[in-house]
Design an enzyme around this catalytic site. Structure first.
Site, short mmCIF file in Angstrom:
data_model
loop_
_atom_site.label_atom_id
_atom_site.label_comp_id
_atom_site.label_asym_id
_atom_site.label_seq_id
_atom_site.Cartn_x
_atom_site.Cartn_y
_atom_site.Cartn_z
CE LYS A 59 3.38 6.63 8.65
NZ LYS A 59 2.68 5.54 9.19
CG HIS B 220 3.77 9.62 4.73
ND1 HIS B 220 3.48 8.27 4.87
CD2 HIS B 220 4.97 9.68 4.12
CE1 HIS B 220 4.48 7.57 4.36
NE2 HIS B 220 5.40 8.41 3.90
CD GLU C 31 2.58 4.25 1.62
OE1 GLU C 31 2.93 4.90 2.63
OE2 GLU C 31 2.41 3.03 1.65
#
Ligand code: 2AM
Length: 379
Positions: A185, A188, A192
């Protein structure tokens, strides 16, 4: 004795927690809601949860008594201290085979610590990355669970039911051992940051080198969104460019050009340094945000340094196609660097990372969702 009828309990009734509960309820699961400030449980039951199967608890003991075995308790509370406090209070109330799931934005090292500490108790711990914001939580997030692998079969039916789907495939699968879910995460979120920086740079070139008007830039992003760059972030860039304020003028130029950050992008950079992996693109994206925050210094500097004075005279269409390709190529590099970091962390922490599924988990529900991710299946 309360009737043990809830499939899962969720602690933490901020918007993300409430929406995840409502999502689970919509998929037929009975959820027991709890919160530190207990009055919020009744408020939730009387308002957002009215007319649903959702039940509430008066205390942690009451909540635990209302759960089917093996008990599943999910935390959606502030990362760090709040998670630690709840886990400490839960452990004496639970038994071997029960499962605690931390769905917050915890540091993966905290999740590693809890996995290890709970090992002797036989209570399973899962650290799960949840992405997609409030809407995602309600209608289908991307879920990245990692921790004790024996816990996965028990929570899989719930999480694969409530997550986003792409071509009927769930954007949720087992990631790997201990802190792997939260690590993925974190990467991720770093990716982003990178994607957003690339879009900002493309916008900057369109605006200051090509001298394009805002509606024309929106048109370009709209075109890009129809091809290999098709993604949530390109789509909302188009919409942001098109958005007009109440006075009928574009909103974007009125927004202060200084970005904040919540931390997970920075953590990706820190991890990259720790593991010695050149995750340069995300690193630059984090620094670009820091630089943007130096507003006063930039205002002073721009009086001395005029910036771009180049007068573009070439073929705009051709240039824009180069720009599109450059953005795409940079994205490929960024994702490759992100996966290199995952590979190195997996080696050091002895995680059996489910690489192929990670890209597929990011295809829907989350902020970096894109068509492009369907083409990445790391072996
Ligand atoms: P609250 O409603 O009692 O403030 C998001 O902030 C969620 O985390 C909320 O459910 C909030 O509970 C909870 N939270 C924040 N800090 C906490 C703490 N120190 N202990 C327990 N819960 C906390």
């Amino acid at each position: 004795m309360a009737e043990s009828k809830a499939d899962i309990a969720l602690i933490g009734l901020a918007v993300m927690g409430q929406n995840l509960i409502l999502n689970m309820d919509s998929h037929g699961f009975v959820v027991c809601a709890f919160n530190r400030t207990v009055s919020k449980v009744n408020e939730f039951l009387a308002n957002e949860a009215k007319g649903t199967k959702i039940i509430g608890a008066k205390s942690l003991e009451d909540m635990v008594a209302k759960l089917k075995k093996p008990r599943k308790v999910m935390l959606l509370v502030k990362a760090g201290f709040a998670v630690d406090e709840f886990v400490k209070k839960l452990v004496p109330l639970l038994e071997k085979g029960d499962i605690i799931i931390d769905g917050g934005n915890s540091q993966y090292t905290d999740t590693q610590r809890w996995c290890k500490e709970l090992e002797p108790t036989g209570i399973y711990y899962i650290g799960m990355g949840v992405s997609g914001g409030e809407d995602g939580a309600r209608y289908g997030p991307s879920l990245m669970p990692g921790g004790h692998p024996a816990a996965w079969p028990h929570v899989k039916p719930i999480f694969q039911a409530i997550c986003a789907k792409v071509n009927n495939e769930p954007c949720c699968d087992w990631v790997g051992e201990d802190g792997a879910g939260h690590f993925v995460k974190m990467v991720h979120n770093g990716i982003e940051y990178g994607d957003m920086q690339l879009i900002c740079e493309a916008y900057h070139i369109m605006k200051d080198v090509l001298g394009m008007q805002q509606e024309d830039m929106a048109q370009v992003f709209d075109e890009w969104n129809k091809g290999e760059l098709d993604s949530f972030l390109i789509e909302i860039t188009r919409d942001i460019l098109n958005f007009k304020d109440a006075d009928g003028k574009y909103l974007l130029p009125k927004i202060r050009d200084a970005a904040g950050q919540k931390g997970t992008g920075k953590w990706t950079g820190i991890s990259a340094l720790e593991y010695g992996v050149p995750v340069t693109l995300i690193g630059e994206a984090v620094f670009a945000r820091c630089l943007s925050a130096l507003k006063e210094e930039r205002v002073k500097a721009c009086k001395v340094l005029p910036g771009c004075t180049y007068n573009f005279t070439g073929d705009e269409k051709e240039f824009l196609e180069h720009l599109r390709k450059a953005l795409y190529a940079s994205k490929v590099i960024s994702y490759a660097q992100g996966f290199m970091l995952l590979r190195e962390a997996a080696k050091v922490n002895k995680w059996n990372l489910n690489y192929g599924s990670i890209a597929l988990m990011w295809r829907g529900g989350c902020i970096i969702r894109s068509v492009f991710l369907g083409n990445i299946k790391v072996k």
